[in-house]
Write a protein that holds these residues in place. Structure first.
Motif, PDB file in Angstrom:
ATOM      1  N   ALA A   4      35.428 -22.031  -3.589  1.00 31.46           N
ATOM      2  CA  ALA A   4      36.646 -21.494  -4.200  1.00 31.46           C
ATOM      3  C   ALA A   4      37.698 -22.577  -4.363  1.00 31.46           C
ATOM      4  CB  ALA A   4      37.192 -20.350  -3.356  1.00 31.46           C
ATOM      5  N   LEU A   5      37.787 -23.485  -3.395  1.00 27.04           N
ATOM      6  CA  LEU A   5      38.772 -24.562  -3.475  1.00 27.04           C
ATOM      7  C   LEU A   5      38.393 -25.579  -4.554  1.00 27.04           C
ATOM      8  CD1 LEU A   5      39.387 -25.056   0.341  1.00 27.04           C
ATOM      9  CD2 LEU A   5      41.015 -24.152  -1.321  1.00 27.04           C
ATOM     10  N   ILE A   6      37.103 -25.868  -4.681  1.00 29.73           N
ATOM     11  CA  ILE A   6      36.648 -26.766  -5.755  1.00 29.73           C
ATOM     12  C   ILE A   6      36.941 -26.137  -7.109  1.00 29.73           C
ATOM     13  CG2 ILE A   6      34.590 -27.751  -6.853  1.00 29.73           C
ATOM     14  CD1 ILE A   6      33.434 -28.175  -4.055  1.00 29.73           C
ATOM     15  N   PHE A   7      36.675 -24.829  -7.222  1.00 27.06           N
ATOM     16  CA  PHE A   7      36.996 -24.111  -8.461  1.00 27.06           C
ATOM     17  C   PHE A   7      38.492 -24.197  -8.752  1.00 27.06           C
ATOM     18  CE2 PHE A   7      38.733 -20.169 -10.239  1.00 27.06           C
ATOM     19  CZ  PHE A   7      38.132 -20.160 -11.482  1.00 27.06           C
ATOM     20  N   ALA A   8      39.314 -24.037  -7.718  1.00 27.31           N
ATOM     21  CA  ALA A   8      40.766 -24.095  -7.900  1.00 27.31           C
ATOM     22  C   ALA A   8      41.190 -25.462  -8.409  1.00 27.31           C
ATOM     23  CB  ALA A   8      41.473 -23.771  -6.584  1.00 27.31           C
ATOM     24  N   ALA A   9      40.644 -26.518  -7.810  1.00 21.87           N
ATOM     25  CA  ALA A   9      41.018 -27.877  -8.207  1.00 21.87           C
ATOM     26  C   ALA A   9      40.593 -28.166  -9.645  1.00 21.87           C
ATOM     27  CB  ALA A   9      40.386 -28.884  -7.256  1.00 21.87           C
ATOM     28  N   PHE A  10      39.317 -27.866  -9.953  1.00 23.93           N
ATOM     29  CA  PHE A  10      38.792 -28.177 -11.285  1.00 23.93           C
ATOM     30  C   PHE A  10      39.474 -27.340 -12.360  1.00 23.93           C
ATOM     31  CE2 PHE A  10      35.702 -27.797 -14.752  1.00 23.93           C
ATOM     32  CZ  PHE A  10      35.417 -29.136 -14.985  1.00 23.93           C
ATOM     33  N   SER A  11      39.678 -26.055 -12.091  1.00 24.31           N
ATOM     34  CA  SER A  11      40.287 -25.183 -13.098  1.00 24.31           C
ATOM     35  C   SER A  11      41.751 -25.537 -13.326  1.00 24.31           C
ATOM     36  CB  SER A  11      40.150 -23.720 -12.692  1.00 24.31           C
ATOM     37  OG  SER A  11      40.880 -23.451 -11.513  1.00 24.31           O
ATOM     38  N   MET A  12      42.445 -25.989 -12.283  1.00 25.25           N
ATOM     39  CA  MET A  12      43.826 -26.435 -12.487  1.00 25.25           C
ATOM     40  C   MET A  12      43.873 -27.595 -13.470  1.00 25.25           C
ATOM     41  SD  MET A  12      45.719 -26.314  -8.764  1.00 25.25           S
ATOM     42  CE  MET A  12      47.280 -26.912  -9.451  1.00 25.25           C
ATOM     43  N   GLY A  13      42.920 -28.522 -13.320  1.00 34.51           N
ATOM     44  CA  GLY A  13      42.881 -29.657 -14.226  1.00 34.51           C
ATOM     45  C   GLY A  13      42.440 -29.280 -15.626  1.00 34.51           C
ATOM     46  N   GLY A 163      42.469 -28.438   9.294  1.00 30.51           N
ATOM     47  CA  GLY A 163      41.267 -29.261   9.306  1.00 30.51           C
ATOM     48  C   GLY A 163      39.969 -28.487   9.340  1.00 30.51           C
ATOM     49  N   GLN A 164      39.999 -27.163   9.231  1.00 29.84           N
ATOM     50  CA  GLN A 164      38.782 -26.370   9.328  1.00 29.84           C
ATOM     51  C   GLN A 164      38.014 -26.320   8.015  1.00 29.84           C
ATOM     52  OE1 GLN A 164      39.274 -22.521  11.155  1.00 29.84           O
ATOM     53  NE2 GLN A 164      40.874 -23.245  12.528  1.00 29.84           N
ATOM     54  N   PHE A 165      38.623 -26.780   6.922  1.00 27.67           N
ATOM     55  CA  PHE A 165      37.950 -26.729   5.627  1.00 27.67           C
ATOM     56  C   PHE A 165      37.261 -28.063   5.357  1.00 27.67           C
ATOM     57  CE2 PHE A 165      40.931 -23.300   5.367  1.00 27.67           C
ATOM     58  CZ  PHE A 165      40.249 -22.334   4.658  1.00 27.67           C
ATOM     59  N   GLY A 166      36.051 -27.995   4.771  1.00 31.23           N
ATOM     60  CA  GLY A 166      35.285 -29.202   4.532  1.00 31.23           C
ATOM     61  C   GLY A 166      35.834 -30.067   3.407  1.00 31.23           C
ATOM     62  N   LEU A 167      36.587 -29.484   2.490  1.00 34.99           N
ATOM     63  CA  LEU A 167      37.108 -30.236   1.355  1.00 34.99           C
ATOM     64  C   LEU A 167      38.381 -30.951   1.764  1.00 34.99           C
ATOM     65  CD1 LEU A 167      36.420 -30.666  -1.665  1.00 34.99           C
ATOM     66  CD2 LEU A 167      38.091 -28.908  -2.192  1.00 34.99           C
ATOM     67  N   THR A 168      38.410 -32.271   1.618  1.00 41.48           N
ATOM     68  CA  THR A 168      39.575 -33.041   2.030  1.00 41.48           C
ATOM     69  C   THR A 168      40.638 -33.052   0.932  1.00 41.48           C
ATOM     70  OG1 THR A 168      38.681 -35.110   1.152  1.00 41.48           O
ATOM     71  CG2 THR A 168      38.112 -34.531   3.429  1.00 41.48           C
ATOM     72  N   ALA A 169      41.832 -33.506   1.300  1.00 44.36           N
ATOM     73  CA  ALA A 169      42.931 -33.574   0.340  1.00 44.36           C
ATOM     74  C   ALA A 169      42.594 -34.508  -0.816  1.00 44.36           C
ATOM     75  CB  ALA A 169      44.208 -34.037   1.049  1.00 44.36           C
ATOM     76  N   THR A 170      42.000 -35.662  -0.511  1.00 44.12           N
ATOM     77  CA  THR A 170      41.661 -36.614  -1.570  1.00 44.12           C
ATOM     78  C   THR A 170      40.550 -36.071  -2.467  1.00 44.12           C
ATOM     79  OG1 THR A 170      40.265 -37.733   0.071  1.00 44.12           O
ATOM     80  CG2 THR A 170      42.421 -38.690  -0.365  1.00 44.12           C
ATOM     81  N   ALA A 171      39.583 -35.354  -1.876  1.00 47.41           N
ATOM     82  CA  ALA A 171      38.513 -34.759  -2.691  1.00 47.41           C
ATOM     83  C   ALA A 171      39.079 -33.691  -3.614  1.00 47.41           C
ATOM     84  CB  ALA A 171      37.429 -34.168  -1.789  1.00 47.41           C
ATOM     85  N   PHE A 172      40.047 -32.917  -3.131  1.00 50.01           N
ATOM     86  CA  PHE A 172      40.671 -31.897  -3.972  1.00 50.01           C
ATOM     87  C   PHE A 172      41.333 -32.547  -5.183  1.00 50.01           C
ATOM     88  CE2 PHE A 172      43.926 -28.959  -5.376  1.00 50.01           C
ATOM     89  CZ  PHE A 172      43.294 -27.724  -5.269  1.00 50.01           C
ATOM     90  N   MET A 173      42.041 -33.659  -4.962  1.00 50.25           N
ATOM     91  CA  MET A 173      42.698 -34.356  -6.068  1.00 50.25           C
ATOM     92  C   MET A 173      41.676 -34.963  -7.028  1.00 50.25           C
ATOM     93  SD  MET A 173      45.808 -33.686  -5.626  1.00 50.25           S
ATOM     94  CE  MET A 173      46.429 -34.663  -7.004  1.00 50.25           C
ATOM     95  N   ALA A 174      40.522 -35.380  -6.493  1.00 51.58           N
ATOM     96  CA  ALA A 174      39.473 -35.932  -7.360  1.00 51.58           C
ATOM     97  C   ALA A 174      38.906 -34.860  -8.281  1.00 51.58           C
ATOM     98  CB  ALA A 174      38.361 -36.547  -6.508  1.00 51.58           C
ATOM     99  N   PHE A 175      38.691 -33.648  -7.755  1.00 47.25           N
ATOM    100  CA  PHE A 175      38.196 -32.554  -8.598  1.00 47.25           C
ATOM    101  C   PHE A 175      39.263 -32.134  -9.619  1.00 47.25           C
ATOM    102  CE2 PHE A 175      34.990 -31.905  -5.236  1.00 47.25           C
ATOM    103  CZ  PHE A 175      33.863 -31.790  -6.038  1.00 47.25           C
ATOM    104  N   PHE A 176      40.537 -32.208  -9.240  1.00 44.46           N
ATOM    105  CA  PHE A 176      41.613 -31.924 -10.191  1.00 44.46           C
ATOM    106  C   PHE A 176      41.570 -32.926 -11.344  1.00 44.46           C
ATOM    107  CE2 PHE A 176      45.945 -32.956 -11.606  1.00 44.46           C
ATOM    108  CZ  PHE A 176      46.346 -31.727 -12.104  1.00 44.46           C
ATOM    109  N   TRP A 177      41.431 -34.204 -11.019  1.00 46.50           N
ATOM    110  CA  TRP A 177      41.330 -35.259 -12.043  1.00 46.50           C
ATOM    111  C   TRP A 177      40.125 -35.008 -12.951  1.00 46.50           C
ATOM    112  CZ3 TRP A 177      37.051 -38.595 -12.259  1.00 46.50           C
ATOM    113  CH2 TRP A 177      37.138 -39.626 -13.186  1.00 46.50           C
ATOM    114  N   LEU A 178      38.996 -34.623 -12.349  1.00 44.66           N
ATOM    115  CA  LEU A 178      37.793 -34.366 -13.129  1.00 44.66           C
ATOM    116  C   LEU A 178      38.023 -33.254 -14.146  1.00 44.66           C
ATOM    117  CD1 LEU A 178      34.799 -35.273 -13.281  1.00 44.66           C
ATOM    118  CD2 LEU A 178      34.260 -33.388 -11.730  1.00 44.66           C
TER     119      LEU A 178
END
Length: 259
Positions: A4-13, A163-178
């Motif tokens: 869901a977080l990856i979807f959020a990052a990618f869809s925002m971008g 820190g309980q989520f596997g997706l890091t802050a930098t990875a979230f920004m990378a998916f947003f950029w993508l």
């Protein structure tokens, strides 16, 4: 919850890309005009360098919020549900941006001061006729004041604090950029088609609704679970007390029968 977080990052971008076109699409268009005399291979390399620079700036911002979230916020909020509220609230905030609420105007104005301060540096990388210039331009344009970027950084900060989520802050920004790449890399015809589809199918609002649900789930799932566990524990305690009382009564009855 990572999907869901990856979807959020990618869809925002991706679905916020029409907004991105107004902000940084101009530099991409100007870049294409200036590179008319350049070979297709070199032009492609320069475009890759520019977008790699944008990725670099997003990763730098992600690392900064990660350092702040991990070293300052996380210790202050340890052993509490506050990180869940923070991450859920950040997702809700980003969802409101996707739904079209103009809630970052003042913050964008503040970011504009930094952007104007970078003007002397921006002038040195134009025209982007070499790989170092294109890379530097991408790094600089990644700091363009943009509400969607700020929303993504808010979610990244929430991830860093929890820190309980596997997706890091930098990875979230990378998916947003993508997610921003398709709109910024395609031709004018494809851009028009993408914009019409996003608008006609209300994809941005749909994405915002999904993010809103995800934010609410993250923010309130933990307290609800705690309440359910507390109620379950209370019920079990009552049941154990009742069973003990029944055992005492049965034992007393048996003793009287023996006499």
């Amino acid at each position: 919850m990572t999907i869901a977080l990856i979807f959020a990052a990618f869809s925002m971008g991706l679905l916020g890309s029409p907004h991105c076109l107004g902000m940084c699409g101009g530099i991409v268009a100007a870049f294409g005009v200036a590179m008319k005399e350049v070979s297709p291979t070199k032009k492609a390399m320069l475009m890759v360098a520019y977008h790699a620079g944008r990725l670099g700036s997003y990763m730098i911002l992600g690392l900064l919020v990660a350092a702040f979230g991990n070293s300052i916020l996380a210790p202050l909020m340890a052993n509490s549900s506050i990180p869940k509220y923070l991450l859920g609230g950040a997702l809700i905030f980003a969802a409101l941006l996707m739904l079209g609420l103009p809630i970052l105007n003042q913050l964008e104005k503040a970011g504009l001061k930094l952007w104007n301060a970078l003007a002397p540096l921006r002038s040195k990388v134009l025209p982007m006729d070499s790989l170092p210039k294109a890379l530097a331009a991408g790094l600089l344009w990644g700091f363009l004041p943009c509400g969607l970027v700020y929303g993504a950084l808010g979610v990244a900060l929430g991830l860093a604090a929890d820190g309980q989520f596997g997706l890091t802050a930098t990875a979230f920004m990378a998916f947003f950029w993508l997610g921003t790449l398709p709109m910024l890399l395609t031709t004018g015809t494809v851009i028009t088609w993408l914009k019409s589809k996003i608008h006609h199918l209300q994809l941005r609002k749909f994405s915002g609704a999904i993010m809103l649900i995800s934010g609410l789930a993250i923010a309130f799932s933990s307290p609800i679970m705690q309440m359910m566990m507390s109620k379950s524990g209370h019920d079990m305690s009552n049941m154990n007390g009742t069973n003990m009382s029944q055992m005492d009564t049965n034992q007393s009855s048996n003793n009287h029968s023996a006499h």
